[in-house]
Design an enzyme around this catalytic site. Sequence first.
Site, short mmCIF file in Angstrom:
data_model
loop_
_atom_site.label_atom_id
_atom_site.label_comp_id
_atom_site.label_asym_id
_atom_site.label_seq_id
_atom_site.Cartn_x
_atom_site.Cartn_y
_atom_site.Cartn_z
CG HIS A 1 -1.85 0.97 1.46
ND1 HIS A 1 -1.58 2.24 1.91
CD2 HIS A 1 -3.19 0.93 1.25
CE1 HIS A 1 -2.72 2.93 1.97
NE2 HIS A 1 -3.70 2.16 1.57
CG ASP B 1 0.43 -2.70 6.61
OD1 ASP B 1 -0.51 -2.96 7.38
OD2 ASP B 1 0.33 -1.90 5.66
CE LYS C 1 -7.50 -0.70 6.62
NZ LYS C 1 -8.05 -0.19 5.36
CB CYS D 1 -3.74 3.34 -1.49
SG CYS D 1 -4.98 4.54 -1.06
#
Lengths: 405, 138
Positions: free
Chosen positions: A122, A199, A225, A363
């Site tokens: 990302h 991540d 999330k 993204c």
Amino acid sequence: MVFDIKKIRADFPILKRKVNGYNFVYLDNAATSQKPIQVIDSISDYYKNYNSNIHRGVHSVSQEATDAYEGARIKIQNHFNVKKSHEIILTSGTTHSINLVANGFLEILDEKDEIIISGLEHHSNIVPWQMMAARNGVKIKIIPIDENGDLNLNIYDSLLNSKTKLVFVNHVSNALGTVNPIKEIINKAHNVGAAVLVDGAQASAHFKPDLQELDVDFYTTSAHKLCGPTGIGMLYGKEKWLQKMPPYQGGGEMISEVTFEKTTYAELPHKFEAGTPNISGAIAFGVAIDYLNELGLENIHKYESSLLDYATEKLKSITNLKIYGESENKTSVISFNIEGIHAYDIGTLLDKFGVAVRTGQHCAQPIMDHFGISGTVRASLAFYNTKEEIDILFSSLKRAISMLS
Amino acid sequence: MKINEIQAEIVDEFSLFEDWMEKYEYMIELGKSIQLIDTKNKIDANLIKGCQSKLWLFAELKNGRIFYSADSEAIITKGIAAILLRVFSNQTPSDILNSEFKYIDEIGLKEHLSPTRANGLVSMIKQMKYYAIAYSNK
């Protein structure tokens, strides 16, 4: 445990609403998850009943707030199986966490060093490192991806050497849903003495990583999330790294002694938590973790996998539909295009039918460049989605295609 | 026809549609029939920033009037661009600058022209006006 989808859906007030006159079908879960009433209530409960600033209060309510805030840290620690609670830094989210680490390594690394970034990243895991590299001269190398959206680990092997100091990879790709073999990536990095940051933003709503078992150096996620609120997240860092890294922001909370000549920084984790934190957010983050654990991440994963199979099969029956990212190992994300139709048109019409998807580059422009496309439609499923909703996606998609053809 | 008259005419046409689907089908038709930008002007320099789908806009001055042409990868975006072209093309720079695109609400296009929407149509109107400023001194 029986997965009682009806009961689960009743916990999510937003799922009852209509959009453009149709039942709301929310398939943009990789962008953010919806929130159960337990999480929503915990925020108003905090402000109604025990709002106070934490850590420095002498009064009872401040202590209650502090206990709840620190209690959330413990919940996060236990959830991710972290050894020490002060290895959990509460941040505003994954982007903040990554910037914090990038800033921490700014002075640790120099132009003789190399870092490796996966090609599935990302933008938030690319840009901070480019900014760091621009200042300390570190060399950035990329692990490319193959046709299925898997990282090419042979090339990864060839990139690793004694100059490699850090490796950054996401646990799950946000654009394609690919689950990366992080255990292997971590082991190989450690063999050359490099640290690894994972991540976990796209992973933590789907499974529960054991951070000690992974032996990862840094792991980060955003609460929103995984059914928690926006503006709060966590950074796990091994104690040795967190002690080595300088503070990211200066302010209150992060100091132990201040004179105009010199400031002594506070102990971990407060060294990295300058200023009044997002107290209600942290508490609600803890409640979200409780909620997921009550359902059981394994149950969630199993349910989502069967939903993904169902959706993949249905969508594949549509002529000219191409799915991007068909890794054997992926989360409930379907990134696709219809030949000859722009993703934006599909997304616009699906929205008119009440179906929320994401369109565009997600993204992750480098991934789109890899496939030679300008973007995709991305349907990302959560445990509160149903087969009926997949059917609505399917029929709405068919109608959209016929309107656009 | 004046800019406001054209807008009123478009609102009239849209009022005939019974539901959103008819309206979108019409916009898609418009998208297919748009006065396409000449290939030589379909260049990066004429791209409007901020779009999920590429959107090109070009303008030229003929006999004191501005003629716009546009293209987009997305057909709905193209359809809305066609409406904007119909309103503003073949008008004088000063009329364009003094006009308001105020009928949007009535034909339900507002959602496409919100400044935060990722389709760049607001930027397209802005760019059309920039052309008008540039050409008003000529």
